[in-house]
Design a protein around this motif. Structure first.
Motif, PDB file in Angstrom:
ATOM      1  N   TYR A  78       0.832  -1.200   0.000  1.00  0.00           N
ATOM      2  CA  TYR A  78       0.000   0.000   0.000  1.00  0.00           C
ATOM      3  C   TYR A  78       0.870   1.254   0.000  1.00  0.00           C
ATOM      4  N   VAL A  79       1.931   1.244   0.829  1.00  0.00           N
ATOM      5  CA  VAL A  79       2.784   2.433   0.946  1.00  0.00           C
ATOM      6  C   VAL A  79       3.519   2.684  -0.374  1.00  0.00           C
ATOM      7  N   PHE A  83       2.520   1.874  -3.423  1.00  0.00           N
ATOM      8  CA  PHE A  83       1.560   2.441  -4.380  1.00  0.00           C
ATOM      9  C   PHE A  83       1.249   3.878  -4.021  1.00  0.00           C
ATOM     10  N   ALA A  84       1.086   4.136  -2.703  1.00  0.00           N
ATOM     11  CA  ALA A  84       0.755   5.493  -2.253  1.00  0.00           C
ATOM     12  C   ALA A  84       1.874   6.462  -2.615  1.00  0.00           C
ATOM     13  N   PHE A 128       1.452   7.246  -6.214  1.00  0.00           N
ATOM     14  CA  PHE A 128       0.208   8.003  -6.353  1.00  0.00           C
ATOM     15  C   PHE A 128       0.415   9.452  -5.922  1.00  0.00           C
ATOM     16  N   LEU A 129       1.051   9.633  -4.755  1.00  0.00           N
ATOM     17  CA  LEU A 129       1.264  10.980  -4.231  1.00  0.00           C
ATOM     18  C   LEU A 129       2.264  11.761  -5.075  1.00  0.00           C
ATOM     19  N   LEU A 146       1.880   4.581   7.984  1.00  0.00           N
ATOM     20  CA  LEU A 146       1.906   5.201   6.654  1.00  0.00           C
ATOM     21  C   LEU A 146       0.782   4.658   5.772  1.00  0.00           C
ATOM     22  N   ALA A 147       0.578   3.331   5.840  1.00  0.00           N
ATOM     23  CA  ALA A 147      -0.452   2.711   4.995  1.00  0.00           C
ATOM     24  C   ALA A 147      -1.819   3.289   5.320  1.00  0.00           C
ATOM     25  N   LEU A 175      -2.044   7.208   4.244  1.00  0.00           N
ATOM     26  CA  LEU A 175      -1.948   7.506   2.825  1.00  0.00           C
ATOM     27  C   LEU A 175      -2.647   6.474   1.952  1.00  0.00           C
ATOM     28  N   TYR A 176      -3.549   5.684   2.524  1.00  0.00           N
ATOM     29  CA  TYR A 176      -4.227   4.619   1.784  1.00  0.00           C
ATOM     30  C   TYR A 176      -4.863   5.178   0.510  1.00  0.00           C
ATOM     31  N   PRO A 177      -4.368   4.788  -0.669  1.00  0.00           N
ATOM     32  CA  PRO A 177      -4.763   5.466  -1.908  1.00  0.00           C
ATOM     33  C   PRO A 177      -6.266   5.607  -2.178  1.00  0.00           C
ATOM     34  N   TYR A 183      -7.546   8.351   0.143  1.00  0.00           N
ATOM     35  CA  TYR A 183      -6.683   9.500   0.394  1.00  0.00           C
ATOM     36  C   TYR A 183      -7.324  10.813  -0.051  1.00  0.00           C
TER      37      TYR A 183
END
Lengths: 89, 456
Positions: free
Chosen positions: A50-51, A53-54, A57-58, B153-154, B157-159, B162
């Motif tokens: 998840y991190v 991908f984030a 994404f960010l 963090l997950a 910032l979970y997409p 978010y």
């Protein structure tokens, strides 16, 4: 003719196809992780995926300012680790 | 499993000295209110530090329009400011700061609970894996490692969630990160089918939710293609052309307010359900933000609970309950209101709407408290009591619609003119109240049915 006077809706609607694709990719990644990660480390593997991908994404969303977001979350975590669970006296 | 530490303090509160000094020097009531709010919020030094630092960072980001690199790292880093990306980061930071506070406070209370239990092993062994969202939110995680950097963090910032998503608290998310809970022991004989059933049930639920979202999107597209009330309201077309003969009396303003509200509800429902669907498809169940249709509501409290419901849940868990909950309700709603106003970055138009809605809340609170009194127990189920309640609800709806008319259509400066227009159209007001009365009766019947099916 279409009423797109609302900025929030106009921007979201324009971004919807790209967002849909990103979310579909993320869902595929999230479903795939538990299959190749060992069961005991599944939570850590999921979080790491998840991190990762984030971060991508960010980086796309905010550019260099993604650093701000990561820095603030990490700083909050450091603060929480230091002071959580303490009472004064 | 406690949700918040005891309210008792373990030492002298430094704010008392500040309050005493402020009272003596005649400092403004606003400052006193803020100091009292801080005192109410603080259970101990840790909570002050957590809240203070996060709120300070939030305000700094807002005031500096995103903490530009030139400001933070000096002029030599100014070149980074041009690599901005598609979206300003401090817009999404509103939601991220809520998730960060959720992590810090969950960790704080988990450590306090563990210390109070006097033996981490005893507490963990007794805890069964939570199954419902409410249980997941409240249950502390088994070990300190579950509050580590990667889960933190997950969560923040979970997409899928978010950008705009429902706010999910840290513990709720972290429990879901660990995977689905083990099936109960009683299903041992049908274990193969029990394992398969959850997956197919989950897939069917995701598909049903996707269809629901498609319906919302279709309605929103229909509204924006055939009705233009939002544009008419934003550009104040009515006020501008009323002098040139455009009919813009109370009925037109009421109609505009109704359709603007419809558009707002559909817009937020579509956005939030899109992100919630993305999270469901990826395996995380976030709270539903739009719990109830906006028209299926007759009270301010119902509006709070049914619109942006995950935000309401966050406020209750992290502000309302730690500050004393229902026992101090009349006091606690004011710092919460202040926080909500700051967080939403309300401009004066919406702020006047919010104040009117709050004013409508006070008689509603009083009426509900009076109606819940034991002396009405005998007549509560009767038609007469229900008619009286429906009449009160109709007046309440009228108040809320009035607030919407001021907030969305005419603005604070048009409020006086609106009152004159309403006084000049008594037939319209009477018809509207009659319609609200019938709607209230329908809503009572719906809620009775929901309560009945929940109890059964």
């Amino acid at each position: 003719m279409q009423d797109l006077s609302d900025t929030q809706w106009r921007e979201f609607r324009a971004a919807l196809p790209a967002l849909g694709a990103a979310f579909a990719a993320f869902a595929a990644l999230a479903r795939a992780v538990p299959r190749w990660a060992p069961p005991r480390r599944a939570a850590t593997a999921r979080a790491a995926a998840y991190v990762a991908f984030a971060a991508a994404f960010l980086l796309h969303l905010h550019g260099a300012f993604a650093l701000h977001v990561f820095a603030l979350v990490a700083a909050n975590r450091a603060l929480a680790r230091a002071v959580a669970g303490r009472r004064y006296g | 499993m406690r949700t918040a530490p005891d309210a008792g303090l373990v030492g002298p509160c430094p704010l008392d000295a500040a309050l005493a000094r402020s009272g003596q020097t005649g400092v403004s009531p606003c400052v006193l209110c803020i100091l009292n709010s801080l005192k109410l919020c603080a259970g101990c030094r840790s909570a002050w530090a957590i809240w203070g630092c996060n709120v300070a960072a939030f305000l700094a980001a807002r005031v500096t329009e995103g903490l530009p690199f030139a400001l933070v790292l000096g002029p030599r880093a100014a070149w980074l400011d041009s690599h901005r990306g598609a979206l300003r980061w401090h817009i999404c930071y509103n939601l991220t700061v809520l998730r960060m506070l959720s992590y810090a406070l969950d960790l704080h209370w988990a450590r306090l609970a563990r210390a109070a239990a006097r033996g981490p092993a005893a507490a963990v062994a007794a805890a069964a894996a939570p199954r419902t969202p409410r249980e997941r939110q409240r249950c502390e995680l088994p070990s300190e490692a579950d509050y580590g950097l990667l889960p933190c963090l997950a969560h923040a910032l979970y997409p899928p969630l978010y950008l705009a998503g429902p706010i999910i608290s840290f513990q709720d998310f972290a429990w879901q990160l660990r995977g689905p809970p083990p099936p109960p022991a009683a299903a041992a004989d049908g274990s193969a089918s029990a394992a398969a059933a959850p997956t197919s049930a989950a897939a069917a639920a995701v598909l049903r939710y996707a269809l629901r979202l498609a319906a919302d999107l279709a309605c929103l597209e229909a509204v924006t293609h055939f009705l233009y009330f939002n544009s008419l309201a934003v550009h104040r077309v009515g006020a501008r052309y009323a002098a040139h003969g455009l009919a813009h009396g109370a009925p037109q303003v009421g109609l505009a307010a109704w359709w603007v509200l419809t558009f707002m509800w559909l817009k937020f429902a579509t956005i939030w359900r899109t992100t919630r669907l993305a999270a469901l498809a990826a395996g995380v169940e976030a709270p539903e933000n739009m719990v109830r249709c906006f028209a299926d509501n007759y009270e301010v409290e119902g509006f709070w609970r049914g619109w942006h419901a995950s935000y309401n849940r966050w406020l209750v868990r992290y502000m309302y309950v730690p500050m004393g909950g229902g026992a101090r309700r009349a006091l606690t709603i004011w710092p919460i209101f202040l926080f909500v106003a700051l967080w939403h970055d309300l401009d004066w138009r919406l702020l006047s709407w919010a104040w009117l809605a709050c004013l409508a809340f006070l008689p509603e609170m009083a009426a509900k408290r009076a109606a819940a009194a034991p002396r009405f127990d005998a007549v509560r189920g009767g038609a007469g009591f229900r008619a009286l309640a429906a009449a009160a609800a109709a007046l309440n709806i009228a108040g809320l619609m009035g607030a919407n008319m001021v907030g969305f259509v005419v603005g604070a400066d048009g409020a006086a003119a609106l009152v004159r227009q309403l006084a000049a159209a008594p037939a319209y007001v009477a018809a509207a109240l009659a319609a609200f009365f019938c709607a209230a009766q329908l809503m009572f019947a719906l809620r009775a049915r929901e309560a009945g099916s929940k109890a059964a």
